[in-house]
Design a protein around this motif. Structure first.
Motif, PDB file in Angstrom:
ATOM      1  N   ARG A 357      -1.021 197.036 -30.897  1.00  0.00           N
ATOM      2  CA  ARG A 357      -1.088 198.267 -30.108  1.00  0.00           C
ATOM      3  C   ARG A 357      -2.538 198.662 -29.829  1.00  0.00           C
ATOM      4  O   ARG A 357      -2.888 199.065 -28.713  1.00  0.00           O
ATOM      5  N   GLU A 361      -4.132 198.889 -26.061  1.00  0.00           N
ATOM      6  CA  GLU A 361      -4.647 200.184 -25.623  1.00  0.00           C
ATOM      7  C   GLU A 361      -6.124 200.083 -25.261  1.00  0.00           C
ATOM      8  O   GLU A 361      -6.586 200.679 -24.284  1.00  0.00           O
ATOM      9  N   PHE A 384       3.245 192.834 -25.250  1.00  0.00           N
ATOM     10  CA  PHE A 384       2.624 193.252 -23.986  1.00  0.00           C
ATOM     11  C   PHE A 384       1.935 192.086 -23.275  1.00  0.00           C
ATOM     12  O   PHE A 384       1.085 192.286 -22.411  1.00  0.00           O
ATOM     13  N   ASN A 485       7.927 197.414 -24.681  1.00  0.00           N
ATOM     14  CA  ASN A 485       6.813 197.267 -23.740  1.00  0.00           C
ATOM     15  C   ASN A 485       6.983 198.150 -22.507  1.00  0.00           C
ATOM     16  O   ASN A 485       6.007 198.556 -21.881  1.00  0.00           O
ATOM     17  N   THR A 488       5.428 201.406 -23.472  1.00  0.00           N
ATOM     18  CA  THR A 488       3.968 201.389 -23.318  1.00  0.00           C
ATOM     19  C   THR A 488       3.573 201.634 -21.869  1.00  0.00           C
ATOM     20  O   THR A 488       2.629 202.376 -21.573  1.00  0.00           O
ATOM     21  N   GLN A 489       4.316 201.011 -20.954  1.00  0.00           N
ATOM     22  CA  GLN A 489       4.027 201.216 -19.538  1.00  0.00           C
ATOM     23  C   GLN A 489       4.275 202.668 -19.145  1.00  0.00           C
ATOM     24  O   GLN A 489       3.488 203.286 -18.427  1.00  0.00           O
ATOM     25  N   LYS A 491       4.076 205.287 -20.911  1.00  0.00           N
ATOM     26  CA  LYS A 491       3.075 206.203 -21.465  1.00  0.00           C
ATOM     27  C   LYS A 491       1.841 206.312 -20.567  1.00  0.00           C
ATOM     28  O   LYS A 491       1.109 207.299 -20.641  1.00  0.00           O
ATOM     29  N   THR A 492       1.613 205.298 -19.746  1.00  0.00           N
ATOM     30  CA  THR A 492       0.468 205.396 -18.830  1.00  0.00           C
ATOM     31  C   THR A 492       0.689 206.506 -17.813  1.00  0.00           C
ATOM     32  O   THR A 492      -0.264 207.057 -17.271  1.00  0.00           O
TER      33      THR A 492
END
Length: 524
Positions: A357, A361, A384, A485, A488-489, A491-492
């Motif tokens: 992570r 990041e 990722f 994953n 994670t995308q 969260k952008t």
């Protein structure tokens, strides 16, 4: 000179102080102007192009021999064509012997007065004959009864060559469309057709409308086949003179069904083009190099990236066609090939490690090629990895960073979560991965995020992508989205709303806002 200077000094000293002061002020104004004028003239003379001088002769209205229909037309066409490519033209039509000799003399004198980088060109259309291996141009007033008198009433072609050679310039061109039927065939010793072969003096290109001893056609139209082709092709940029006349030869052979074959010989020592090649600008060179690299790759992704970055390129049409061909070929190959089942991969852990992570990041914050390479070196099969490879590929293609699951940037207003889109009402406060979204129109409201991962897009993921590559296909065709994953995308969209939410999505713009809500709730 000394006497004049002394007298001038005496005259000036006798003037009053105020008068001398006025003269000095006047000189202070005039002298700089004169100096600048002299410099401008010098600069103009330095920038002048080398002289291109042509003598063009067309004789058709013969008094005592058979007239010709086209030579004057040919001469006028050639004169206009030569002027278009930068020649100063001396045009003479239906010239008597005296007129023709004077024109050749004036032409030679002009060449001798020019610099050695001048180009001289002589073009002749009309009657011409050979005798004892020598060629003669026939003026319109020629009246010949005996072959022995030919040199007295005709104009030797060798005299023209001598005038041009005496100028010592580097480039001379002689074009003779003068091999029509022999008008003196009944005179003994003058029964040979066409012209004899001549040796080209140094720096000279000789062109004949047909081969030595052969007859050229006057033409059934306004111009002879030879001159018509030459005039059409002369203005093509970047064609060497040798290649130009080779093209003319092919044209004439086609036009005469193989009867007439133009011929040339050369002793030129420099390259010559009637119109120099147009040099592309540095930007055009760079544009072509980029396209050639992309084209040779035969990689659909590179072609798509090229189109996204250069939608108005002069090669964009070629790029779209190539992309269509490449995608069609891949689709056909997929349909026609029996693919052996591949062993299933072991499921990736739902929870990536803290180290993974941290690296992804850091790569997203840095947005650099090195940062993504560091992540991929450490986790080549990580959660990722696909996202990192897509970002890395975009960076390497000099593209601005774009969302891997988004379409090319399309400016749309970023609306607050309470806004309504697609007729779906306000956005919910909570979104779950496996529950219906409840917003975003009928295509989204009744489906969950997990459903949409395996659904077909509503719009092409990349502008210009052929339908065969995305229509009725799922996101899984290009991505391996899993809850981790994709979280994670998503969260952008929380971290950078302006960047992420200003771009549309294959499922519509509201889907990103729903992903944002999902991420804010912990990606449950």
């Amino acid at each position: 000179m000394t006497h004049l200077t002394a007298n001038a000094a005496t005259a000036v000293s006798s003037l009053s102080l105020s008068t001398r002061f006025k003269i000095c002020r006047l000189l202070a104004i005039v002298l700089p102007v004169l100096f600048l004028f002299t410099q401008v003239q010098a600069d103009d003379s330095d920038s002048q192009e080398p002289l291109r001088l042509a003598l063009v002769v067309g004789n058709g209205s013969y008094t005592h021999v058979a007239p010709l229909d086209n030579p004057v037309n040919d001469a006028e066409l050639m004169a206009a064509s030569l002027e278009d490519v930068g020649f100063e033209v001396m045009l003479v039509t239906d010239a008597t012997r005296d007129t023709l000799i004077k024109a050749i003399s004036d032409f030679g004198r002009r060449l001798r007065e020019a610099d050695d980088d001048a180009t001289g060109l002589f073009y002749y259309a009309g009657h011409g004959v050979q005798s004892f291996g020598a060629n003669f141009l026939l003026p319109v007033d020629i009246n010949l009864m005996d072959a022995a008198d030919l040199s007295l009433v005709g104009v030797p072609a060798q005299a023209l060559l001598r005038q041009m050679f005496s100028a010592n310039n580097k480039t001379n061109i002689v074009i003779l469309d003068a091999c029509r039927d022999n008008p003196f065939v009944s005179i003994p010793d003058l029964n040979e057709n066409g012209l004899a072969e001549m040796k080209a003096p140094r720096g000279t290109f000789l062109a004949y409308s047909t081969g030595p001893g052969e007859v050229a056609l006057d033409g059934s139209e306004d111009n002879s086949p030879f001159t018509g082709s030459l005039a059409r092709r002369m203005s093509t940029p970047g064609v060497p003179i040798e290649a130009l006349f080779k093209n003319v030869r092919r044209d004439v052979l086609d036009a005469t069904n193989g009867i007439q074959t133009p011929w040339d010989t050369s002793s030129m020592t420099v390259n010559f083009q009637f119109v120099p090649a147009v040099m592309p600008s540095p930007a055009e060179i760079q544009e072509r190099q980029l396209w050639e690299t992309v084209k040779l790759s035969k990689d659909p992704i590179q072609v798509m990236l090229y189109l996204r970055a250069n939608p108005e390129s002069r090669f964009s049409g070629d790029a779209r066609k190539l992309l269509q061909d490449l995608v069609s070929a891949e689709v056909k190959e997929t349909v026609s090939t029996d693919v052996a089942p591949t062993p299933a991969k072991e499921p990736v852990s739902v929870d990536p490690s803290d180290a993974e992570r941290d690296l992804i990041e850091e790569a997203r914050r840095a947005g650099t090629e090195d940062a993504y390479k560091i992540y991929l070196d450490a986790f080549p099969d990580g959660h990722f990895a696909e996202l990192a490879r897509l970002e890395l590929q975009t960076i390497q293609q000099n593209e601005p960073r774009t969302d891997p699951i988004s379409e090319p940037p399309v400016a749309v207003a970023v609306e607050p979560k309470s806004s309504t889109q697609d007729g779906a009402g306000a956005l919910p406060n909570v979104v779950a991965f496996n529950k219906p979204l409840g917003a975003g129109g009928p295509e989204l409201a009744t489906r969950s995020i997990s459903d949409l991962i395996s659904a077909s897009p509503q719009f092409p993921p990349i502008e210009g992508l052929p339908e065969a590559a995305w229509k009725d296909k799922t996101c899984a065709s290009c991505h391996q989205w899993e809850q981790a994953n994709l979280c994670t995308q998503a969260k952008t969209y929380v971290d950078d709303k302006t960047r992420a939410l200003s771009k549309d999505h294959p499922f519509g713009g509201v889907f990103k806002q729903l992903l944002q809500v999902w991420a804010e709730g912990g990606c449950q």
